[in-house]
Design a protein around this motif. Sequence first.
Motif, short mmCIF file in Angstrom:
data_model
loop_
_atom_site.label_atom_id
_atom_site.label_comp_id
_atom_site.label_asym_id
_atom_site.label_seq_id
_atom_site.Cartn_x
_atom_site.Cartn_y
_atom_site.Cartn_z
N ASP A 11 -4.82 0.88 -4.14
CA ASP A 11 -4.07 1.83 -3.33
C ASP A 11 -2.58 1.88 -3.68
N THR A 12 -2.18 1.27 -4.79
CA THR A 12 -0.76 1.31 -5.18
C THR A 12 -0.31 2.74 -5.42
N LYS B 187 0.82 -1.20 0.00
CA LYS B 187 0.00 0.00 0.00
C LYS B 187 0.86 1.26 0.00
N ASN B 188 0.61 2.10 -0.98
CA ASN B 188 1.25 3.41 -1.04
C ASN B 188 2.78 3.34 -0.99
N GLN C 276 -1.87 5.51 -4.27
CA GLN C 276 -2.80 6.23 -3.41
C GLN C 276 -2.38 7.69 -3.21
#
Length: 338
Positions: free
Chosen positions: A113-114, A89-90, A116
Amino acid sequence: MQKSLLILLFFGIVLCGKVVGKLKIVCNEKNKVKTCRADDILMSVETKVSNAELSEPTVSVILAGAFEECAELTVLRLNLRKGPIILSKNPFKGLSWLSEIYFGDSLVTLYDDTFQSKLNLKIIKMRLCEFTTELANKFDNLHYLKELRIKNGHLENIKAHTFNSNKNYMEILELSPCSIFSIEANAFAALIHLVTLDLSNNTLMRITPDTFKGLSKLKTLNLTNNNLYTIGVTAFNGLIELVTFDISYNDLIEIASTAFHNLKIGDFMLNKNRFKKIAKGLFNYPNSNMSQNIYLQNNFIDKIEDGAFALSKKEILNIYKNPLVLTNRKVLQELKKL
């Protein structure tokens, strides 16, 4: 579900490490880029340069916030494991100036959410892992994305409104090869500034009147090497700026005689299809004087109707390797004028 399992697996490894020994963390510095990893997990990156190439061929996982110490990066080239890689994530948090990212030969698994963080990314080039089967919501926060090139994917179906209004800056979109066999109506409708669309090397079988709806500024359309067999009357309605049209290496047996009547195409690539006849209206229409090059070689053409090229002034008309025997005097005169 898959992502949750991976996160649990990672923490399981860390917990085991507390019992049987710490994970071995390895730090390297190359080309002014310092990386720290634990086995195949990229934990942190530090650099002060703006254009960086990161080479860690064993890395398959990038942790969240791994690039927080790289605030000055504008161009990032990743040379990670050539197989599938996982982006937590992020992972690009903190890269507020990043404008270009290239993933090399890695196969990326994308999540909603890669990307984000509200990045200023303008160019993305990547190859997709088979676990990523759709693009909806994957790039919603990238408001300034101009060029997206995705090679090697298993997308199969491009859903309606996959590219929403946030992508109205996009000028170049390449999805090739991505195993695409269908495109829903209005899939690209929000890409009002798109200039180049490359859907080559897929398995498309059908184009509807709404497939390319909204692409009024499109200049180049590449559909080569698909499974298209017919083109309807209104398939390209609205592509008023189209200049280059490549639909070679398909199974086309028919294109509606008025399919190009509202267009200004300069270059037609229609070679390697299954045409048997060139109908009178196909290349004889109000704007046909703008078409300069027509490639029809390697078809099955055995007939050209009278007036098929009457309004055309071609620089190149390639009809090589067709079973065509010209006996019609009017057609011969038309071809001599080209």
